[in-house]
Design an enzyme around this catalytic site. Structure first.
Site, short mmCIF file in Angstrom:
data_model
loop_
_atom_site.label_atom_id
_atom_site.label_comp_id
_atom_site.label_asym_id
_atom_site.label_seq_id
_atom_site.Cartn_x
_atom_site.Cartn_y
_atom_site.Cartn_z
N ASP A 96 0.80 -1.22 0.00
CA ASP A 96 0.00 0.00 0.00
C ASP A 96 0.84 1.27 0.00
O ASP A 96 2.00 1.27 0.42
CB ASP A 96 -0.90 0.04 1.24
CG ASP A 96 -2.11 -0.87 1.12
OD1 ASP A 96 -2.09 -1.77 0.26
OD2 ASP A 96 -3.06 -0.69 1.89
N HIS A 251 3.39 -2.41 3.23
CA HIS A 251 3.51 -1.06 2.68
C HIS A 251 4.89 -0.89 2.05
O HIS A 251 5.90 -1.28 2.64
CB HIS A 251 3.32 -0.01 3.79
CG HIS A 251 1.98 -0.09 4.46
ND1 HIS A 251 1.69 -1.05 5.41
CD2 HIS A 251 0.86 0.66 4.30
CE1 HIS A 251 0.43 -0.88 5.82
NE2 HIS A 251 -0.09 0.14 5.16
#
Length: 282
Positions: A96, A251
């Protein structure tokens, strides 16, 4: 014949008639032979002009077949019906908040070395600023996911006109980078803050909403004494919680330790699971 004989004959006739009637009634009260139904439906089924009875329906299966993620099905158990599982035995890695000009190329290299495809949930303004990274993600065969324009954690509470613009504009930036024919099949709300209206809006734009099944909080360094402790914790959390069908949240933006995490994790994962980019195939 005398009058007395006439009366005797009439009385006998009455008795005979009564006995006949009683006999007929008793015959109607006899139970049907075993295996023979006397219901109107059964009688109709024996009629020469009636269609033969249909075959009994097969019993339902003990459990439904596994469904691919993109069809929803049992996978939709996250917030507001978002999807937490792939719907198959495959595990999906998701990254992400990028693209990040430093860390995204590094995670792409790690994935490339291990021949692993993943899903990248990208923030619109970063896509605008680094379209070359989006092109590299797509060229490597990874799946593209809309992660909103500017990662507002309260996106679902904004007015409908803004939400529509946010999701559409992010898709426009992605397509400006990779071309209109590259699909954007998934949407992930910032922070996973889905609502039914947000999920419906994403679906109206052709995107399924994805949540996650495993969150090692690779962004959260506060509990860790340093990078090595943080890396060890994240690796341990993924190994402890991953299972067939998991969607793992990670992430690439601003998280250099996540690169090291996956350098250690990928060999371990590949020994135990099939890793696929969404949508996973059956």
């Amino acid at each position: 014949m005398t009058e007395r004989q006439t009366r005797q004959l009439a009385a006998a006739s009455v008795v005979v008639a009564v006995l006949v009637l009683l006999g007929a009634s008793g015959a109607r009260r006899q139970p049907p032979p075993p295996g023979l139904s006397v219901t109107p439906a059964a009688a109709a089924s024996r009629s020469p002009s009636a269609a033969p009875p249909s075959s009994p329906a097969p019993p339902p299966p003990s459990s439904p077949p596994a469904l691919p993620l993109s069809s929803g099905g049992a996978a939709g158990k996250g917030a507001a019906g978002s999807l937490t599982l792939t719907g198959t035995a495959a595990v999906a890695l998701t990254f992400d908040d990028g693209p990040d000009p430093i860390n995204t190329p590094r995670i792409l290299q790690v994935l490339r070395e291990h021949h692993v495809k993943a899903t990248f949930c990208m923030v619109g303004f970063r896509v605008r600023d680094h379209p070359e990274l989006v092109r590299q993600i797509a060229a490597d065969g990874h799946t593209l996911c809309n992660h909103s324009w500017q990662h507002l954690l309260n996106l679902a509470k904004r007015e409908p006109g803004y939400i529509d613009w946010d999701l559409r504009h992010t898709n426009e930036m992605i397509h400006a980078a990779v071309g209109p024919d590259v699909p954007i099949r998934y949407f992930r709300a910032p922070g996973g803050n889905f609502t039914p209206d947000l999920v419906a809006k994403a679906r109206s734009l052709g995107m399924e909403s994805i949540y996650w099944d495993v969150d090692p909080q690779d962004w959260n360094h506060k509990p860790d004494a340093g990078s090595q402790a943080h890396i060890a914790r994240v690796v341990h959390d993924v190994q402890r919680h991953v299972r067939p069908g998991s969607i793992v949240l990670s992430h690439d933006n601003g998280q250099p330790d996540t690169i090291v995490v996956y350098q250690r994790l990928l060999p371990w994962l590949l020994q135990r699971y099939k890793l696929e980019a969404l949508p996973c195939t059956t």
